[in-house]
Design a protein around this motif. Sequence first.
Motif, PDB file in Angstrom:
ATOM      1  N   ARG A 152       0.958  -1.182   0.106  1.00 28.73           N
ATOM      2  CA  ARG A 152      -0.065   0.016   0.040  1.00 28.73           C
ATOM      3  C   ARG A 152       0.763   1.042   0.004  1.00 28.73           C
ATOM      4  NH1 ARG A 152      -3.619  -2.812  -1.416  1.00 28.73           N
ATOM      5  NH2 ARG A 152      -5.170  -4.075   0.103  1.00 28.73           N
ATOM      6  N   GLY A 153       0.317   2.475  -0.503  1.00 31.26           N
ATOM      7  CA  GLY A 153       1.133   3.411  -0.397  1.00 31.26           C
ATOM      8  C   GLY A 153       2.360   3.543  -1.202  1.00 31.26           C
ATOM      9  N   LYS A 154       3.417   4.216  -0.340  1.00 20.98           N
ATOM     10  CA  LYS A 154       4.804   4.057  -0.804  1.00 20.98           C
ATOM     11  C   LYS A 154       5.322   2.621  -1.292  1.00 20.98           C
ATOM     12  CE  LYS A 154       6.335   7.969   1.700  1.00 20.98           C
ATOM     13  NZ  LYS A 154       7.351   8.480   2.564  1.00 20.98           N
ATOM     14  N   ASP A 155       4.814   1.598  -0.482  1.00 23.74           N
ATOM     15  CA  ASP A 155       5.337   0.237  -0.756  1.00 23.74           C
ATOM     16  C   ASP A 155       4.736  -0.296  -2.100  1.00 23.74           C
ATOM     17  OD1 ASP A 155       6.662  -0.043   1.877  1.00 23.74           O
ATOM     18  OD2 ASP A 155       4.944  -0.771   2.854  1.00 23.74           O
ATOM     19  N   LEU A 156       3.558   0.351  -2.543  1.00 24.99           N
ATOM     20  CA  LEU A 156       2.861  -0.215  -3.723  1.00 24.99           C
ATOM     21  C   LEU A 156       3.761   0.273  -4.839  1.00 24.99           C
ATOM     22  CD1 LEU A 156       0.813  -1.721  -5.491  1.00 24.99           C
ATOM     23  CD2 LEU A 156      -0.577   0.553  -5.015  1.00 24.99           C
ATOM     24  N   HIS A 157       4.332   1.595  -4.534  1.00 26.62           N
ATOM     25  CA  HIS A 157       5.222   2.396  -5.831  1.00 26.62           C
ATOM     26  C   HIS A 157       6.436   1.638  -5.792  1.00 26.62           C
ATOM     27  CE1 HIS A 157       2.277   5.626  -6.598  1.00 26.62           C
ATOM     28  NE2 HIS A 157       2.212   5.981  -5.377  1.00 26.62           N
ATOM     29  N   ARG A 158       6.941   1.253  -4.701  1.00 31.97           N
ATOM     30  CA  ARG A 158       8.409   0.430  -4.779  1.00 31.97           C
ATOM     31  C   ARG A 158       8.079  -0.799  -5.385  1.00 31.97           C
ATOM     32  NH1 ARG A 158       8.851   0.965   1.269  1.00 31.97           N
ATOM     33  NH2 ARG A 158       9.433   3.287   1.569  1.00 31.97           N
ATOM     34  N   ALA A 159       7.072  -1.647  -4.963  1.00 34.00           N
ATOM     35  CA  ALA A 159       6.919  -2.951  -5.559  1.00 34.00           C
ATOM     36  C   ALA A 159       6.645  -2.686  -7.252  1.00 34.00           C
ATOM     37  CB  ALA A 159       5.737  -3.506  -4.834  1.00 34.00           C
ATOM     38  N   ARG A 160       5.885  -1.775  -7.749  1.00 34.69           N
ATOM     39  CA  ARG A 160       5.627  -1.503  -8.968  1.00 34.69           C
ATOM     40  C   ARG A 160       7.199  -1.266  -9.901  1.00 34.69           C
ATOM     41  NH1 ARG A 160       0.028   1.833  -8.706  1.00 34.69           N
ATOM     42  NH2 ARG A 160      -1.248  -0.333  -8.630  1.00 34.69           N
ATOM     43  N   ASN A 161       7.820  -0.275  -9.142  1.00 33.68           N
ATOM     44  CA  ASN A 161       9.086   0.044  -9.769  1.00 33.68           C
ATOM     45  C   ASN A 161      10.090  -1.333  -9.720  1.00 33.68           C
ATOM     46  OD1 ASN A 161       8.550   2.570  -9.876  1.00 33.68           O
ATOM     47  ND2 ASN A 161       9.524   3.239  -7.934  1.00 33.68           N
ATOM     48  N   GLY A 162       9.949  -2.158  -8.673  1.00 31.24           N
ATOM     49  CA  GLY A 162      10.741  -3.062  -8.793  1.00 31.24           C
ATOM     50  C   GLY A 162      10.307  -4.274  -9.882  1.00 31.24           C
ATOM     51  N   LEU A 163       9.036  -4.377  -9.981  1.00 31.29           N
ATOM     52  CA  LEU A 163       8.487  -5.198 -11.128  1.00 31.29           C
ATOM     53  C   LEU A 163       8.897  -4.556 -12.457  1.00 31.29           C
ATOM     54  CD1 LEU A 163       6.867  -7.824 -11.581  1.00 31.29           C
ATOM     55  CD2 LEU A 163       4.812  -5.966 -11.665  1.00 31.29           C
ATOM     56  N   VAL A 164       9.018  -3.465 -12.675  1.00 34.98           N
ATOM     57  CA  VAL A 164       9.529  -2.784 -13.875  1.00 34.98           C
ATOM     58  C   VAL A 164      11.029  -3.093 -14.153  1.00 34.98           C
ATOM     59  CG1 VAL A 164      10.028  -0.585 -15.104  1.00 34.98           C
ATOM     60  CG2 VAL A 164       7.727  -1.030 -14.138  1.00 34.98           C
ATOM     61  N   VAL A 165      11.857  -3.124 -12.936  1.00 33.02           N
ATOM     62  CA  VAL A 165      13.145  -3.352 -12.930  1.00 33.02           C
ATOM     63  C   VAL A 165      13.388  -4.854 -13.243  1.00 33.02           C
ATOM     64  CG1 VAL A 165      15.335  -3.489 -11.838  1.00 33.02           C
ATOM     65  CG2 VAL A 165      14.023  -1.380 -11.642  1.00 33.02           C
ATOM     66  N   TRP A 166      12.628  -5.765 -12.906  1.00 31.82           N
ATOM     67  CA  TRP A 166      12.766  -7.141 -13.020  1.00 31.82           C
ATOM     68  C   TRP A 166      12.315  -7.423 -14.385  1.00 31.82           C
ATOM     69  CZ3 TRP A 166       8.878 -10.794 -14.728  1.00 31.82           C
ATOM     70  CH2 TRP A 166       9.496 -12.175 -14.388  1.00 31.82           C
ATOM     71  N   GLN A 167      11.276  -6.904 -15.000  1.00 27.12           N
ATOM     72  CA  GLN A 167      10.985  -7.027 -16.432  1.00 27.12           C
ATOM     73  C   GLN A 167      12.127  -6.661 -17.285  1.00 27.12           C
ATOM     74  OE1 GLN A 167       7.273  -4.789 -16.450  1.00 27.12           O
ATOM     75  NE2 GLN A 167       5.940  -7.001 -15.902  1.00 27.12           N
ATOM     76  N   LEU A 168      12.692  -5.504 -16.961  1.00 29.26           N
ATOM     77  CA  LEU A 168      14.053  -5.151 -17.634  1.00 29.26           C
ATOM     78  C   LEU A 168      15.149  -6.263 -17.795  1.00 29.26           C
ATOM     79  CD1 LEU A 168      14.122  -1.434 -17.054  1.00 29.26           C
ATOM     80  CD2 LEU A 168      13.447  -2.351 -19.065  1.00 29.26           C
ATOM     81  N   LEU A 169      15.326  -6.844 -16.417  1.00 29.90           N
ATOM     82  CA  LEU A 169      16.443  -7.803 -16.349  1.00 29.90           C
ATOM     83  C   LEU A 169      15.940  -8.978 -17.075  1.00 29.90           C
ATOM     84  CD1 LEU A 169      17.109  -7.260 -12.544  1.00 29.90           C
ATOM     85  CD2 LEU A 169      18.953  -6.963 -14.452  1.00 29.90           C
ATOM     86  N   GLN A 170      14.657  -9.252 -17.041  1.00 35.06           N
ATOM     87  CA  GLN A 170      14.322 -10.500 -18.078  1.00 35.06           C
ATOM     88  C   GLN A 170      14.521 -10.547 -19.295  1.00 35.06           C
ATOM     89  OE1 GLN A 170      14.488 -12.410 -15.049  1.00 35.06           O
ATOM     90  NE2 GLN A 170      12.968 -13.693 -16.344  1.00 35.06           N
ATOM     91  N   ALA A 171      14.379  -9.066 -19.765  1.00 35.74           N
ATOM     92  CA  ALA A 171      14.589  -8.815 -21.416  1.00 35.74           C
ATOM     93  C   ALA A 171      15.901  -8.484 -21.747  1.00 35.74           C
ATOM     94  CB  ALA A 171      13.668  -7.515 -21.657  1.00 35.74           C
ATOM     95  N   GLY A 172      17.116  -8.894 -20.802  1.00 39.03           N
ATOM     96  CA  GLY A 172      18.213  -8.846 -21.130  1.00 39.03           C
ATOM     97  C   GLY A 172      18.966  -7.336 -20.760  1.00 39.03           C
ATOM     98  N   ASP A 173      18.114  -6.516 -20.363  1.00 45.74           N
ATOM     99  CA  ASP A 173      18.675  -5.072 -20.186  1.00 45.74           C
ATOM    100  C   ASP A 173      19.636  -4.928 -19.240  1.00 45.74           C
ATOM    101  OD1 ASP A 173      18.784  -2.082 -19.998  1.00 45.74           O
ATOM    102  OD2 ASP A 173      16.571  -2.190 -20.611  1.00 45.74           O
ATOM    103  N   ASN A 174      20.466  -4.055 -19.461  1.00 42.64           N
ATOM    104  CA  ASN A 174      21.811  -3.908 -18.480  1.00 42.64           C
ATOM    105  C   ASN A 174      21.468  -2.525 -17.721  1.00 42.64           C
ATOM    106  OD1 ASN A 174      24.196  -2.900 -17.726  1.00 42.64           O
ATOM    107  ND2 ASN A 174      25.320  -2.480 -19.750  1.00 42.64           N
ATOM    108  N   LEU A 175      21.406  -2.870 -16.307  1.00 46.30           N
ATOM    109  CA  LEU A 175      21.141  -1.785 -15.513  1.00 46.30           C
ATOM    110  C   LEU A 175      22.149  -0.831 -15.252  1.00 46.30           C
ATOM    111  CD1 LEU A 175      19.074  -3.800 -12.722  1.00 46.30           C
ATOM    112  CD2 LEU A 175      18.176  -2.376 -14.732  1.00 46.30           C
ATOM    113  N   ASP A 176      23.341  -1.389 -15.655  1.00 48.98           N
ATOM    114  CA  ASP A 176      24.466  -0.466 -15.483  1.00 48.98           C
ATOM    115  C   ASP A 176      24.458   0.896 -16.417  1.00 48.98           C
ATOM    116  OD1 ASP A 176      25.700  -1.584 -13.337  1.00 48.98           O
ATOM    117  OD2 ASP A 176      26.613  -3.221 -14.837  1.00 48.98           O
TER     118      ASP A 176
END
Length: 191
Positions: A152-176
């Motif tokens: 909920r609240g800030k935690d929901l934003h963090r979780a959604r951000n984390g899901l986007v980052v995970w999807q980028l990682l799964q697609a082979g994106d370079n976080l660096d």
Amino acid sequence: MDVVDLRVLALAATDSYSMWQEEAMSETWMSYRSEDRFILVDPQHESRHPEELDHLYRLEVPMASPGPLGHGDESEVATFEPLDAALGAAAEADGLIAVGRRRGFGVWDLAWYGPAGSEKHLAKVLKERPDAHLRVSADPDWTHYRNKLLPRGKDLHRARNGLVVWQLLQAGDNLDAPREIEFLVYLSLIH
């Protein structure tokens, strides 16, 4: 234009990049940090859950290596994996569905829902871990799921951000790789 480093977004999502990589995620599961706990939850049951799964099966397993913050260090995660796999298979055999877990304060806290009296296979696995505590309670409204696992609240934003980052990682994106972004801020004038 500003530059965004996605590693910062990953850290903001979980406060621990290495633990981010350790958490199992899928298209529906979300991982986030809240109240000094790491939480992994399947939010697909938020709007509707099976009525026949009216009992909460909550298992608390003490950590052997909680680390300085009580979340479990990397060796704890590796040590817990075989037990976690056995518990998952047992819960599935019992007809339970996994909805989430919390990790903190030196304890693994796992949650499933199912009908009453469905812990036969879980009980067999837990004979090897007398320090683990399984509690079964009626929870037809899924209160534990809604109040303790869903963000909920800030935690929901963090979780959604984390899901986007995970999807980028799964697609082979370079976080660096730094990224340029454009953003606008609209302010209303108050007279």
